[in-house]
Motif scaffolding. Structure first.
Motif, PDB file in Angstrom:
ATOM      1  N   ILE A 140      94.085  65.262  55.349  1.00  0.00           N
ATOM      2  CA  ILE A 140      94.045  64.185  54.589  1.00  0.00           C
ATOM      3  C   ILE A 140      92.848  63.579  54.845  1.00  0.00           C
ATOM      4  N   LYS A 141      91.989  63.105  54.034  1.00  0.00           N
ATOM      5  CA  LYS A 141      90.449  62.712  54.280  1.00  0.00           C
ATOM      6  C   LYS A 141      90.634  61.165  54.576  1.00  0.00           C
ATOM      7  N   VAL A 162      94.280  65.324  59.819  1.00  0.00           N
ATOM      8  CA  VAL A 162      93.308  64.354  59.287  1.00  0.00           C
ATOM      9  C   VAL A 162      91.718  64.946  59.184  1.00  0.00           C
ATOM     10  N   ASN A 163      91.003  64.766  58.286  1.00  0.00           N
ATOM     11  CA  ASN A 163      89.655  65.006  58.099  1.00  0.00           C
ATOM     12  C   ASN A 163      89.125  63.752  57.949  1.00  0.00           C
ATOM     13  N   ILE A 197      98.814  69.790  65.033  1.00  0.00           N
ATOM     14  CA  ILE A 197      97.934  68.614  64.558  1.00  0.00           C
ATOM     15  C   ILE A 197      96.457  69.284  64.655  1.00  0.00           C
ATOM     16  N   HIS A 198      95.762  69.132  63.358  1.00  0.00           N
ATOM     17  CA  HIS A 198      94.406  69.716  63.456  1.00  0.00           C
ATOM     18  C   HIS A 198      93.449  68.413  62.818  1.00  0.00           C
ATOM     19  N   SER A 199      92.124  68.483  63.481  1.00  0.00           N
ATOM     20  CA  SER A 199      91.523  67.310  62.792  1.00  0.00           C
ATOM     21  C   SER A 199      89.755  67.816  62.570  1.00  0.00           C
ATOM     22  N   VAL A 200      89.345  67.245  61.980  1.00  0.00           N
ATOM     23  CA  VAL A 200      87.735  67.401  61.784  1.00  0.00           C
ATOM     24  C   VAL A 200      87.130  66.032  61.847  1.00  0.00           C
ATOM     25  N   ALA A 201      85.919  65.934  62.073  1.00  0.00           N
ATOM     26  CA  ALA A 201      84.994  64.812  61.959  1.00  0.00           C
ATOM     27  C   ALA A 201      83.990  65.045  61.117  1.00  0.00           C
ATOM     28  N   ALA A 260      97.068  70.109  72.794  1.00  0.00           N
ATOM     29  CA  ALA A 260      96.046  69.329  71.622  1.00  0.00           C
ATOM     30  C   ALA A 260      94.959  70.489  71.613  1.00  0.00           C
ATOM     31  N   LEU A 261      94.365  70.446  70.308  1.00  0.00           N
ATOM     32  CA  LEU A 261      93.175  70.911  70.076  1.00  0.00           C
ATOM     33  C   LEU A 261      92.194  70.122  69.714  1.00  0.00           C
ATOM     34  N   PRO A 262      90.911  70.032  70.236  1.00  0.00           N
ATOM     35  CA  PRO A 262      89.936  69.096  69.980  1.00  0.00           C
ATOM     36  C   PRO A 262      89.476  69.004  68.458  1.00  0.00           C
ATOM     37  N   GLN A 263      89.033  67.721  68.215  1.00  0.00           N
ATOM     38  CA  GLN A 263      88.635  67.290  66.822  1.00  0.00           C
ATOM     39  C   GLN A 263      87.241  68.208  66.654  1.00  0.00           C
TER      40      GLN A 263
END
Length: 846
Positions: A140-141, A162-163, A197-201, A260-263
């Protein structure tokens, strides 16, 4: 064996995502081909991408026609198309996701950009999108606005990936990482598996160069031109340095230990805008392990064809990157740090509301066709009006040619004096639409509370935070206990009634209202003493980032709903302040918002028949100005509406020595038949009522939501006509400051002029020889001028002493017909002062 440049990128630890999606890509197999041949392992989307896809061909015609036949709105059709495409893409990338343990194979879908400054709205839509797509590998952006940061944390806390998009500055990137880690900490507390839970910035690159290069060209020196095309890469490289720093802390180590995995940093906007630059500039110069590069297909093709990948091109470049930004600052050219606050607003034009998203030939608009006749919802009926020998066709004769203003045009529409304030106060215009995503969360909480045996809702709030929900609940026949006082008896009564079945909604826009906080504390203590988990019974409504917002999240209360900070308290009926307590109590808030949306469509018409414009002209645009507005409940069926409208008008127009005085009165009140030249009587009537109107009278009918929106609109129009800012409240703030000053100074009580039994009387020279309370009242009434009014401030429990309101008509009848009584107001009573008549005063309204 020779490998392709895209394979070399993958080997270097760069995940290649495609910045594009369409129905054609899915159905033709072209996206699958990119996965197989060009190492694409994910997809990002945004409203502009879907706009281009939908308008390019006929792939969506069938679904558009189908949705139109159902009566779907344009936005509902957009939602159906985008979520379906994203879900199908998630299925296509499912094998990639499985092979990478969910790190790649991700497909992003963006929340409506119009919610970028609405924390609670963003959270609600993020949940709605996630539920609708219903795929584990969806992102979800959410934009990295200040309001978005809290939404990012809250969404991650729900276990949703979240993106984070639209990041430009290093300072904001640090805040994004903090929001990400805070979200994981909450997710851990909530029992979620952090490894899922995954995320990118998403750090924007080429757009930075586009903006900076414009400024460098304007400077025009050789030194400036030598820096062109360098800011974007330098900024991104320093962002990677921040990434390395903040994911090497003890805080992160605790989260990593929990799985946890890094963003990951994601380089976005990587298509070259200046043809003078290498077309793979933002790919080959930003290679490092653990990053994502999302590319438009043109950039992907260029990279595959002739990209030169030499390994890590970021590590070890930080000093050089800093030198670039320092050189830019030395040229007095604003660097990327200024972009974060200004640039995101440019991308709201990508949303369907920001521009003409749909070609007219593509999508019919069934919504407008389904609208009832406006007069079924709201009508301002009028007869003749006489004042000072002047006869007009109706009370709303407009005194200015520019009164027909469309507030959807933006802050400038309310006049230059109000523009700065209205820039952050026009959220009410679209509140009915923006608040729609709140409904699901409110109803889910209501059902959960009922399942736990909680059937009674107490609203702790003052003024605008309590008036609207009290009217909404009262009109719909739903029980809602409104505690808008710190009177010990009133608070005690609220505590004594079915505490075991009670939950409280604490509403405070500022988050620092002393009375409201006192109510929260006394209920929290009562719950605890009764053996009830207090945190599970407290729901908060406040602005994002307020002291109450932060404290409540830390305290772990049952739910925190953030209201739109761009809506003032008295205009907040259609926001979380009106919806949360009403919805939890049992009101059909979906129907309420739907009615308001239809009213908004009607009020959007710039026409002399626009009900909001006509009522606004009646309130503030008559010649001569009738600055006493008597609001009469006369069969509308809306409980307490006049009291709500009174505060709305009074706080919005009463300032700078001008304004109108709203007064709540009954049909038989003396003012209604006084015929005073400065009085306008507005009757609230039923839709089918056949009302005979007299001189200087108007009548308005409509449903509750319609009436609320119409009066908000009309009050804003009235402010425009009066030449004041309807959205600020300097006198309210001044009164608060004065009250705090009195509390801090604690002056000695003013001695009474005389005592009559249990009544102490205080006053000025106008008391004359008065020796009894009756004499004092008579002397006070004698001070009234032709344009004056009498205000009675009665500090009682308004519920227990409701009969006190009966004195207003008696006092009004005793006064000269030309004068006006401003109503009995009630609030908390200091102990021991319940019989004290404290400082009656004479005021003038000119």
């Amino acid at each position: 064996m020779t490998t392709t440049p895209t394979q070399q990128l993958s080997d270097a630890g760069v995940s290649i995502w495609l910045d594009d999606l369409s129905r054609e890509r899915l159905s033709s197999g072209s996206l699958q081909k990119l996965i197989e041949e060009k190492n694409v392992v994910g997809v990002t989307t945004n409203p502009s991408i879907f706009h281009a896809a939908i308008t390019a061909g006929s792939d969506y015609d069938a679904v558009i026609a189908e949705e139109a036949a159902k009566g779907a709105t344009v936005e509902e059709t957009v939602f159906e198309i985008t979520t379906t495409d994203v879900a199908d893409a998630c299925d296509l990338f499912a094998p990639v996701a499985a092979a990478s343990n969910g790190v790649d194979g991700r497909v992003s879908i963006e929340v409506d950009p119009r919610l970028a400054w609405d924390t609670e709205g963003t959270i609600a839509e993020a949940k709605h999108l996630y539920k609708k797509v219903n795929k584990d590998n969806v992102h979800i952006k959410i934009p990295a606005t200040l309001e978005g940061l809290a939404a990012i944390t809250a969404t991650l806390a729900e276990g949703i990936s979240v993106n984070v998009t639209l990041i430009f500055s290093l300072e904001r990137y640090r805040a994004v990482i903090n929001a990400f880690q805070s979200g994981l900490e909450l997710a851990k507390e909530n029992g979620h598996d952090l490894s899922k839970i995954h995320s990118v910035a998403s750090f924007f690159v080429s757009r930075v160069d586009t903006e900076i290069d414009k400024r460098l060209n304007a400077i025009g020196t050789d030194e400036a031109k030598a820096l062109k095309g360098k800011a974007g890469v330098a900024n991104a490289r320093l962002a990677y340095q921040v990434y390395e720093e903040l994911f090497s802390t003890e805080r992160w180590a605790v989260l990593a230990e929990a799985g946890a995995l890094p963003q990951r940093p994601l380089w976005a906007s990587t298509g070259v805008k200046d043809p003078a630059y290498p077309d793979t500039l933002y790919v080959t110069e930003l290679v490092a392990a653990g990053v994502v590069n999302t590319m438009p297909e043109k950039t992907l093709d260029a990279t595959f064809d002739h990209g030169v990948v030499t390994g890590d091109t970021i590590s070890g470049t930080y000093e050089e990157a800093n030198n670039v930004l320092n050189a830019l600052e030395g040229l007095a050219s604003p660097t990327t740090t200024s972009s974060q606050s200004s640039n995101p607003r440019a991308w709201t034009s990508s949303s369907p509301a920001g521009r003409n998203f749909w070609p007219t030939s593509k999508v019919p608009s069934p919504l407008h066709g389904r609208l009832p006749n406006p007069h079924e919802h709201s009508q301002l009926r009028r007869q003749r009006c006489c004042a000072a020998g002047h006869r007009a066709t109706h009370p709303g004769t407009c005194r200015r040619p520019d009164c027909h203003q469309d507030f959807r045009q933006g802050p400038h529409s309310v006049g230059p004096d109000a523009e700065s304030e209205s820039a952050i106060r026009l959220g009410w215009v679209e509140a009915a639409t923006v608040s729609q995503p709140l409904v699901e969360g409110i109803l889910e909480l209501r059902d959960a509370l009922r399942a736990e045996g909680v059937s009674r809702i107490v609203l702790c709030g003052m003024g605008g935070s309590s008036l609207a929900p009290e009217v909404i609940a009262g009109t719909t026949g739903v029980e809602l206990t409104v505690l808008d006082s710190t009177d010990p008896e009133q608070v005690g009564a609220a505590l004594a009634d079915r505490l075991a079945e009670t939950a409280i909604v604490v509403s405070s826009k500022s988050g620092s209202t002393v009375e409201t906080d006192s109510q929260r504390r006394v209920f929290e203590q009562a719950f605890t003493e009764a053996g009830i988990d207090a945190k599970s019974r407290i729901v908060i409504v406040t602005d994002p980032g307020s002291p109450l917002d932060k404290a409540s999240r830390e305290a772990g209360y049952r739910a925190v709903f953030n209201a739109d900070p761009n809506v003032g308290g008295r205009f907040s009926a259609l926001t979380a302040f009106g919806l949360v307590p009403s919805g939890l109590a049992g009101v059909d808030i979906q129907a309420f918002l739907d009615e308001a949306e239809e009213a908004a469509e009607i009020l959007n018409e710039d026409s002399p028949e626009n009900i909001g414009l006509r009522l606004g002209a009646a309130l503030g645009g008559t010649t001569p100005l009738r600055n006493k507005i008597v609001i009469v409940e006369d069969g509308s069926g809306i409980v307490g509406f006049a009291d709500w409208a009174e505060q709305l008008i009074a706080e919005s127009t009463g300032k700078l020595g001008t304004g109108v005085l709203p007064v709540v009165a009954g049909p038989s009140a003396p003012e209604v038949s006084s015929g005073a030249e400065d009085v306008l009587v507005i009757r609230l009537v039923g839709a089918e009522s056949d009302v005979q109107l007299g001189e200087n009278e108007a009548a308005i009918a409509g449903g509750l939501a319609t009436q609320m929106f119409v009066w908000e609109f009309a009050t804003s129009v009235a402010g425009r006509l009066l030449g004041i800012n309807p959205f600020d409240q300097p006198d309210v703030e001044a009164a608060k400051i004065a009250a705090r000053g009195l509390l801090d100074a604690r002056p000695e009580p003013t001695p009474a002029n005389f005592v009559d039994g249990a009544i102490e009387v205080r006053g000025g020279a106008w008391l004359g020889d008065a020796a009894t309370a009756a004499d004092a009242v008579k002397a006070l009434l004698g001070e009234l001028g032709t344009d004056g009014y009498l205000s009675v401030q009665a500090y009682f429990d308004r519920i227990a002493f409701a009969q006190l309101e009966g004195i207003r008509d008696e006092l009004a009848g005793s006064a000269a017909a030309r004068s006006l009584l401003a109503g009995v107001r009630a609030s908390c009573t200091p102990p021991g002062n319940s019989t004290r008549a404290d400082r009656p005063s004479v005021r003038s309204c000119k």
